[in-house]
Design an enzyme around this catalytic site. Structure first.
Site, PDB file in Angstrom:
ATOM      1  N   HIS A 145     -69.011  -8.043 -30.514  1.00  0.00           N
ATOM      2  CA  HIS A 145     -69.542  -9.121 -30.733  1.00  0.00           C
ATOM      3  C   HIS A 145     -71.315  -9.095 -32.406  1.00  0.00           C
ATOM      4  O   HIS A 145     -70.499  -9.235 -33.093  1.00  0.00           O
ATOM      5  CB  HIS A 145     -70.241 -10.940 -30.510  1.00  0.00           C
ATOM      6  CG  HIS A 145     -69.535 -11.712 -30.904  1.00  0.00           C
ATOM      7  ND1 HIS A 145     -68.667 -12.393 -31.577  1.00  0.00           N
ATOM      8  CD2 HIS A 145     -70.502 -13.195 -31.711  1.00  0.00           C
ATOM      9  CE1 HIS A 145     -68.944 -12.775 -32.622  1.00  0.00           C
ATOM     10  NE2 HIS A 145     -69.594 -13.718 -32.031  1.00  0.00           N
ATOM     11  N   HIS A 169     -75.087 -13.655 -36.185  1.00  0.00           N
ATOM     12  CA  HIS A 169     -74.309 -14.443 -34.713  1.00  0.00           C
ATOM     13  C   HIS A 169     -75.512 -14.543 -33.818  1.00  0.00           C
ATOM     14  O   HIS A 169     -76.198 -14.747 -32.999  1.00  0.00           O
ATOM     15  CB  HIS A 169     -73.605 -13.254 -34.454  1.00  0.00           C
ATOM     16  CG  HIS A 169     -72.505 -12.788 -34.657  1.00  0.00           C
ATOM     17  ND1 HIS A 169     -70.759 -13.905 -35.415  1.00  0.00           N
ATOM     18  CD2 HIS A 169     -71.801 -11.574 -34.647  1.00  0.00           C
ATOM     19  CE1 HIS A 169     -70.557 -13.035 -35.859  1.00  0.00           C
ATOM     20  NE2 HIS A 169     -71.038 -11.897 -35.644  1.00  0.00           N
TER      21      HIS A 169
END
Length: 437
Positions: A328, A301
């Site tokens: 995340h 990410h």
């Protein structure tokens, strides 16, 4: 020669005996399931998936689900077991998702409640009695922190470790159930976390796994918004995807990485107004949580939070935010104080803690060399504990799940920016221009 060999053998033995074994990072574990027969045995009007959350000053929201669509939405509560001297009427909702129909979802706000007090409560007049403890009104206060929780064997370990840390409030920066459109997994998750979530307030914000959008067929976040109602109305927000709350000298802002966040958005306007109202004399600590990290040296990410960071980081800096927590990325990382990509003594400490126990596994690959702002990083499952001791000092620690035992692997004392002179300095430099509503 024989004597030399014996000495060499002795030296090697001592070296191996004192060497610290390299930590072997764990593999993912299977998703846990709650047997449906254990749920069906309960009376249809009995509460399931009970959890609580803060709902304004001295109030708590109790949420539960019943299979019986006619079950009433009220909570009885009091400070003695089995003796309820107060009652609160609530509201209910339900939703459909493709072929799935939810149970009746109840929300009732109880209070005003005494601080740091144990209450006993019953939902809808049926079923077992539950017990909760309200947070303290003053320091010290302890937050448990873990994102990307899921419902695997590692999740079970994380929850057990959190249960041991005597926390007052749990903060979850997105990705709760990992249902991913399979709605029965939301029910499984509710049953899994109920033993903890029914006793201490859980404050959550959405992640990408809560979106569950099937083009033209479903509404975004319908499951999350229906099941996990947060105090957005109490904080002046128009969306359950972002809100704020105050507890024991701490102002906490939960932002939405998946709601519009540019400078023309409603979330940006709300954040600017919320920050302008923060009184650092009443709440000397200022925390912000959202799902997608802004400072991330993991290859997973990479750059995903750049746009939100470009829009909102100046606001957080102008307000002297102490700590920013995200998920995340399925690993742990802690930064030094940083702003605009550079070390800054008046910037926030950023923590990525997306390692609660999700089924997707860990993000092992990091960018090298390690950036100057990055202080500690490790790809392991675990949880964090933030004990705010007083108005000036807090102790942060991260505990990895090491063979199902919590092992403290990182810790640091943090000094509040309100006590360092940064707040007064920014009052003249940035606050007047950026935070004026």
């Amino acid at each position: 020669m024989e004597l030399k060999q014996q000495l060499l053998l002795l030296i090697l033995t001592l070296l191996f005996a004192t060497a610290t074994p390299q930590y072997v990072r764990p593999l993912p574990r299977k998703t846990l399931t709650i047997p449906w027969d254990s749920i069906s045995k309960a009376h249809s009007s009995y509460p399931q998936q009970v959890h609580i959350s803060l709902a304004g000053d001295k109030h708590m929201r109790v949420t539960w689900i019943t299979d019986d669509k006619h079950s009433p939405s009220y909570v009885e509560y009091g400070t003695l077991p089995g003796r309820y001297d107060s009652i609160a009427e609530g509201e209910c909702t339900s939703y459909n998702y493709l072929l799935y129909s939810s149970g009746k979802i109840h929300h009732a706000v109880i209070g005003p409640l005494e601080d740091n007090t144990v209450y006993f409560y019953r939902c809808g007049g049926k079923g077992p009695e539950f017990e909760l403890k309200t947070p303290p009104a003053q320091f010290p206060i302890t937050f448990a922190v873990a994102g990307d929780l899921g419902q695997t064997g590692w999740t079970k370990s994380t929850l057990a470790h959190i249960d041991q840390c005597k926390y007052d409030v749990y903060l979850l920066p997105g990705d709760l159930s990992y249902a991913d459109c399979m709605q029965h997994l939301w029910d499984n998750f509710g049953k899994l976390v109920e033993p903890l979530a029914s006793t201490r307030p859980w404050m959550v914000t959405e992640g990408n796994h809560e979106e569950e959008n099937i083009l033209l067929l479903t509404d975004e976040f319908v499951s999350y918004n229906s099941r996990w109602k947060m105090p957005y109305e109490e904080s002046g927000s128009t969306s359950n995807l972002y809100y704020s709350f105050e507890v024991a000298g701490v102002h906490v802002i939960m932002l939405g990485s998946y709601a519009d966040y540019d400078v023309y958005s409603e979330q940006y306007r709300w954040l600017k107004e919320d920050l302008s109202k923060v009184d650092r004399k009443r709440t000397p600590w200022l925390l912000v949580l959202f799902h997608v990290p802004w400072y991330n040296s993991n290859k997973a990410h990479q750059g995903a939070g750049d746009d939100m960071m470009a829009a909102m980081e100046p606001l957080l800096y102008a307000a002297s935010v102490d700590l920013v927590i995200a998920g995340h990325v399925h690993a742990y990382e802690r930064s030094k104080r940083v702003y605009n990509g550079r070390l800054d003594p008046c910037g926030a400490v950023h923590i990525t803690i997306g390692d609660g126990g999700n089924r997707e596994g860990l993000a092992h690959k990091y960018i090298n060399p390690q950036p100057k702002w990055s202080e500690f990083r490790e790809a392991s499952f675990g949880h964090g504990e933030l004990k705010i001791v007083n108005s000036t000092h807090a102790f942060w620690s991260w505990h990895r799940n090491d063979d199902d035992e919590p092992v403290k692997a990182d810790d640091i004392w943090i000094t509040s920016l309100a006590s360092s002179g940064c707040v007064d300095q920014k009052t003249h430099e940035l606050r007047s221009t950026l935070l004026t509503p």
